[in-house]
Design a protein around this motif. Structure first.
Motif, short mmCIF file in Angstrom:
data_model
loop_
_atom_site.label_atom_id
_atom_site.label_comp_id
_atom_site.label_asym_id
_atom_site.label_seq_id
_atom_site.Cartn_x
_atom_site.Cartn_y
_atom_site.Cartn_z
N LEU A 31 -11.94 -9.31 11.67
CA LEU A 31 -10.55 -8.87 11.62
C LEU A 31 -10.34 -8.06 10.35
O LEU A 31 -10.73 -8.49 9.26
N GLU A 32 -9.72 -6.89 10.49
CA GLU A 32 -9.46 -6.05 9.33
C GLU A 32 -8.03 -5.51 9.42
O GLU A 32 -7.61 -5.04 10.47
N VAL A 33 -7.32 -5.60 8.31
CA VAL A 33 -5.93 -5.16 8.25
C VAL A 33 -5.86 -3.79 7.57
O VAL A 33 -6.52 -3.55 6.55
N PHE A 34 -5.06 -2.90 8.16
CA PHE A 34 -4.88 -1.55 7.62
C PHE A 34 -3.40 -1.25 7.46
O PHE A 34 -2.55 -1.79 8.17
N ASP A 35 -3.12 -0.35 6.53
CA ASP A 35 -1.78 0.22 6.36
C ASP A 35 -1.78 1.60 7.00
O ASP A 35 -2.58 2.47 6.63
N ARG A 36 -0.90 1.80 7.97
CA ARG A 36 -0.83 3.07 8.68
C ARG A 36 -0.21 4.15 7.80
O ARG A 36 0.86 3.97 7.22
N ASP A 37 -0.93 5.29 7.68
CA ASP A 37 -0.41 6.44 6.93
C ASP A 37 -0.39 7.66 7.83
O ASP A 37 -1.31 7.86 8.63
N ARG A 38 0.61 8.48 7.69
CA ARG A 38 0.75 9.66 8.54
C ARG A 38 -0.09 10.83 8.05
O ARG A 38 -0.63 11.60 8.84
N ARG A 85 0.81 -1.21 0.00
CA ARG A 85 0.00 0.00 0.00
C ARG A 85 0.86 1.28 0.00
O ARG A 85 0.35 2.35 -0.25
N ASP A 86 2.13 1.14 0.27
CA ASP A 86 3.05 2.26 0.15
C ASP A 86 3.89 2.04 -1.12
O ASP A 86 3.50 1.29 -1.99
N PHE A 87 5.06 2.64 -1.19
CA PHE A 87 5.85 2.53 -2.41
C PHE A 87 6.28 1.10 -2.71
O PHE A 87 6.04 0.57 -3.80
N LEU A 88 6.90 0.44 -1.72
CA LEU A 88 7.34 -0.94 -1.92
C LEU A 88 6.84 -1.88 -0.82
O LEU A 88 7.11 -3.09 -0.88
N SER A 89 6.18 -1.35 0.18
CA SER A 89 5.79 -2.17 1.31
C SER A 89 4.52 -1.60 1.95
O SER A 89 3.77 -0.85 1.31
N SER A 90 4.26 -1.96 3.21
CA SER A 90 3.13 -1.44 3.98
C SER A 90 3.51 -1.38 5.45
O SER A 90 4.50 -1.99 5.87
N ASP A 91 2.72 -0.65 6.22
CA ASP A 91 2.90 -0.56 7.66
C ASP A 91 1.63 -1.13 8.32
O ASP A 91 0.76 -0.37 8.77
N PRO A 92 1.51 -2.44 8.41
CA PRO A 92 0.23 -3.06 8.76
C PRO A 92 -0.05 -3.12 10.26
O PRO A 92 0.85 -3.20 11.09
N TYR A 93 -1.34 -3.07 10.56
CA TYR A 93 -1.86 -3.39 11.89
C TYR A 93 -3.24 -4.01 11.70
O TYR A 93 -3.85 -3.91 10.62
N LYS A 141 -0.39 -3.39 17.48
CA LYS A 141 0.60 -2.36 17.17
C LYS A 141 0.86 -2.34 15.66
O LYS A 141 0.54 -3.30 14.94
N VAL A 142 1.46 -1.26 15.19
CA VAL A 142 1.86 -1.13 13.79
C VAL A 142 3.26 -1.71 13.61
O VAL A 142 4.15 -1.46 14.43
N ILE A 143 3.45 -2.49 12.56
CA ILE A 143 4.78 -2.98 12.21
C ILE A 143 5.17 -2.31 10.90
O ILE A 143 4.52 -2.49 9.86
N ASN A 144 6.21 -1.54 10.94
CA ASN A 144 6.59 -0.72 9.80
C ASN A 144 7.30 -1.52 8.70
O ASN A 144 8.11 -2.42 8.98
N SER A 145 6.98 -1.16 7.47
CA SER A 145 7.69 -1.66 6.27
C SER A 145 7.83 -3.18 6.28
O SER A 145 8.93 -3.72 6.22
N CYS A 146 6.68 -3.87 6.34
CA CYS A 146 6.72 -5.33 6.41
C CYS A 146 5.46 -5.93 5.79
O CYS A 146 4.35 -5.53 6.14
N LEU A 147 5.65 -6.90 4.91
CA LEU A 147 4.52 -7.60 4.28
C LEU A 147 4.30 -8.98 4.90
O LEU A 147 3.31 -9.64 4.55
N ASN A 148 5.20 -9.38 5.78
CA ASN A 148 5.05 -10.65 6.50
C ASN A 148 5.25 -10.40 8.01
O ASN A 148 6.17 -10.95 8.62
N PRO A 149 4.41 -9.56 8.59
CA PRO A 149 4.62 -9.14 9.99
C PRO A 149 4.34 -10.25 10.99
O PRO A 149 3.46 -11.09 10.78
#
Length: 246
Positions: free
Chosen positions: A144-151, A96-104, A117-125
């Motif tokens: 259960l719903e997964v999101f990509d954290r955006d600032r 969901r970001d340039f090359l990865s995601s920050d999922p929670y 918690k949010v795990i930064n820059s990881c597709l296999n958290p």
């Protein structure tokens, strides 16, 4: 007040002269009667009625303290179990970001929600994070719903999944019927089908007083993504009365 269940005792008296409210309680009193209207949260105490005589009767503060005490006790009796949801890990999550995601992960059951918690820059958290919900029975559906954290903009969705909790209910009843207390026993199998998000057979087990279900879930409405989750049901009423969870 129309949504409240009403159980009223009343005597002929003068009309109410004063009223006050505090944290969901509405208290009215006269020379004869004090009515304490409780929130529907305390369903079995929806209308709690006390007689108060003008001279020598209970002060309003004392009545409120009594009502709150009864309410807390009622709430403890109703929420007799814990549903523990361990979000173990995600696999092959969507970018969901340039090359990865920050999922929670946001987890919901009934009207309760919690998130990891949010795990930064990881597709296999790997979260290995336990979220706990207090409830009477493990009824309904776990969402259960997964999101990509955006600032700087709204968090992006990364798919969702759900899990029917009915197998935990039936397994808990079977556990009581078999009078299981210790050790590990497989109680039932849950197979994948078009009505659930399972990717593989799952088994509900009794493990040292807990009902445990390990699941591998496929995320929906997304190009890719899986979740590994463990769900545990612990019956506190059984724990308190008999010294064992179930």
């Amino acid at each position: 007040m129309t949504s409240f269940r009403r159980r009223m005792w009343q005597r002929k008296s003068r009309s109410c002269q004063k009223s006050t409210s505090r944290e969901g309680f509405s208290v009215r009193w006269s020379s004869e009667v004090v009515f304490c209207f409780l929130s529907p949260f305390f369903s079995h105490l929806s209308w709690f009625c006390l007689k108060s005589i003008a001279e020598g009767g209970l002060a309003v503060g004392e009545i409120l303290a009594k009502v709150e005490s009864l309410g807390r006790r009622g709430n403890m009796e109703e929420n007799v179990g814990l549903l523990k949801v361990i979000i173990v890990q995600g696999r092959n999550l969507a970018i969901r970001d340039f090359l990865s995601s920050d999922p929670y992960v946001v987890v919901g059951v009934g009207n309760q929600t919690a998130k990891t918690k949010v795990i930064n820059s990881c597709l296999n958290p790997v979260w290995n994070e336990e979220l706990t919900f207090s409830m009477k029975e493990p009824l309904g559906v776990l969402k259960l719903e997964v999101f990509d954290r955006d600032r700087f903009k709204s968090d992006d969705r990364m798919g969702h999944a759900f899990l029917d909790l009915q197998p935990l209910v039936s397994a808990s009843k079977l556990k009581r019927a078999l009078k299981l207390t210790t050790g590990e026993t497989t109680l039932r199998k849950v197979a994948p089908n078009s009505e659930n998000c399972l990717l593989a057979d799952s088994f509900v087990t009794h493990m040292n007083g807990e009902i445990v279900l390990d699941v591998h879930l496929k995320l929906r409405d997304v190009e890719s993504g899986e979740l590994y989750v463990t769900v545990k049901w612990i019956n506190h009423l059984t724990t308190t009365s008999g010294g064992k969870a179930g």
